[in-house]
Design an enzyme around this catalytic site. Sequence first.
Site, mmCIF file in Angstrom:
data_model
loop_
_atom_site.group_PDB
_atom_site.id
_atom_site.type_symbol
_atom_site.label_atom_id
_atom_site.label_comp_id
_atom_site.label_asym_id
_atom_site.label_seq_id
_atom_site.Cartn_x
_atom_site.Cartn_y
_atom_site.Cartn_z
ATOM 1 N N ASN A 173 21.273 37.200 78.338
ATOM 2 C CA ASN A 173 21.727 37.216 79.375
ATOM 3 C C ASN A 173 22.892 39.040 78.532
ATOM 4 O O ASN A 173 23.454 39.433 79.720
ATOM 5 C CB ASN A 173 23.129 36.874 79.399
ATOM 6 C CG ASN A 173 22.527 35.220 80.656
ATOM 7 O OD1 ASN A 173 21.681 35.784 81.010
ATOM 8 N ND2 ASN A 173 22.851 34.492 80.897
ATOM 9 N N HIS A 218 18.976 26.216 75.214
ATOM 10 C CA HIS A 218 19.479 26.515 76.340
ATOM 11 C C HIS A 218 17.980 27.545 76.802
ATOM 12 O O HIS A 218 17.212 27.937 76.487
ATOM 13 C CB HIS A 218 20.072 28.323 75.704
ATOM 14 C CG HIS A 218 20.095 29.671 77.514
ATOM 15 N ND1 HIS A 218 20.034 30.613 77.619
ATOM 16 C CD2 HIS A 218 19.975 28.426 78.650
ATOM 17 C CE1 HIS A 218 20.219 30.612 78.538
ATOM 18 N NE2 HIS A 218 20.469 29.620 79.820
ATOM 19 N N SER A 269 24.121 28.213 79.337
ATOM 20 C CA SER A 269 23.551 29.265 79.341
ATOM 21 C C SER A 269 25.512 30.787 79.220
ATOM 22 O O SER A 269 24.640 31.654 78.832
ATOM 23 C CB SER A 269 22.958 29.634 80.685
ATOM 24 O OG SER A 269 24.379 29.375 82.313
ATOM 25 N N GLU A 315 16.970 29.597 74.040
ATOM 26 C CA GLU A 315 17.546 29.837 72.968
ATOM 27 C C GLU A 315 18.491 28.831 71.989
ATOM 28 O O GLU A 315 18.755 28.087 72.746
ATOM 29 C CB GLU A 315 18.641 30.954 73.694
ATOM 30 C CG GLU A 315 18.029 31.697 74.238
ATOM 31 C CD GLU A 315 19.727 32.672 75.032
ATOM 32 O OE1 GLU A 315 19.111 34.012 74.325
ATOM 33 O OE2 GLU A 315 20.285 32.375 75.950
#
Length: 513
Positions: free
Chosen positions: A195, A145, A124, A157
């Site tokens: 993120n 991900h 991540s 992802e």
Amino acid sequence: MTQALAKGSIVAVIGAGAMGCGIAQVAAAAGHQVRLFDTRQDAAAKAVAEIGKTYGKLVEKGRMGATEADLARERLHAVGSLGDVAGASLVVEAIVENLDVKRKLFMELEEIVGDDCILATNTSSISVTAIAAPLRHPQRLVGMHFFNPVPLMALVEVISGLATDKGVADVVFATAESWGKHPAHAKSTPGFIVNRVARPYYAEALRLLSERAADPATLDAVMRDCGGFRMGPFELMDLIGHDVNFAVTQSVFNAYFGDPRFTPSIIQQELLNAGFLGRKAGRGFFHYGENAQKAEPQVEPPQPYPSKVVLCVAPEDVGAAESIARRLQAAGVEVERQQASATALHCNGAAIYLTDGRTATERAAADWHADTVLYDLLLDPATAKRVALTRADQCGTAAWQSAVGLFQAAGFAVTRLDDVPGMAVMRTVAMLANEAADAVNQGVCSASAVDVAMQKGVNYPRGPLAWADTVGLAQIVAVLSNLAATYGEDRYRVSPLLRRKVAGNSAGARFHA
């Protein structure tokens, strides 16, 4: 069109923790032979047993057929050594977030699997490029991900490092689609898509709290009820855990060499210092436990409803003010419409505008109109049950009460924010859109990918760039420019791509057709 991995092919999952178990569960249900390995004794076997029980629960709930569940169980196997994954077409690693440990694993796997086996990391936060660097065939390593819990969260992802072969990424993308997921291609950069782009949701909330715009419960209610977010930022940070959330923010901040856009918050640092980590500690921004009292958001007391409102509409501007006017008319309030240079609602001397990133006080001074009130962005002005208002320091009590009564007449619960620039929802959406635009501008992902990622990965009510299209890119740029002028910080610099789109077609600039 790139083909997904064939059903029946072997998918190996390394790591039988929550993420590895979820990946194994999804892959087996999608028709693959799954080999689950973990270095901890009996961990993989226990995980396989638990996944089998999960299939049973899905059958009970009618979400999976009994035969389908039985076949999925038959395809799922715990293995006792890494060598048992030799025949895999895809290996997905879901182990500890440590670069050296991941590199060691993949170097070992290169000696075991065939040359055509795809290697995927569920990292991540670690650079996919860095993980692949020591491999003999770095081109076959890709990020895959998933988001927790894997069976429920739709986003994957698909992250390409500098060496990742495009065909490898395309196969993983197609495979994730065949597993019922919504994949999004991304380049290996700090934070990938989610993120990175999500940082302003927390950062702006913490900045608002530091400026005493309102208390956490009130700001959460505004973001939920006005912005349509599933959870407010403070309750979400409490759920994630401040140790985890702060660490991600700090990691992205450091990875971007101290970019002020990602600056961590002293408020969150103090929560860590106190051990107030959120739900898991019994206290964060809120208290938790059997006897904990729920914090309630601020709501303005009832005010008299106006008998008449004037709606001034700028040319070609059909937005929130019109929806509010229709709600007023449905409630029996007379609405008179006029053409004007700026869209506003007028009632008993109060001029009421959608925030443009300036404070109400600043706008009142610029317009020479003391009785100025601003309202925050609404996801759906026609159905929202709450609205956030703020007043200029010069605004009189009677004008403020008239503005409150106007929105109450339209069916809104009115929440007051202190006069901070951009208010809450507008500045947050503008910053989310700005970060998303920068990600597109820097080739991290496409506009459609960032919107898919934020909707499917963190349940945003609308993709940030689609939201910017709705608000108007010129309005987003104006909000950001006004924030930058007020604060004098590079944090609010406008993405070059946003500026370019507005300059190229100021009236109709959009990210999506």
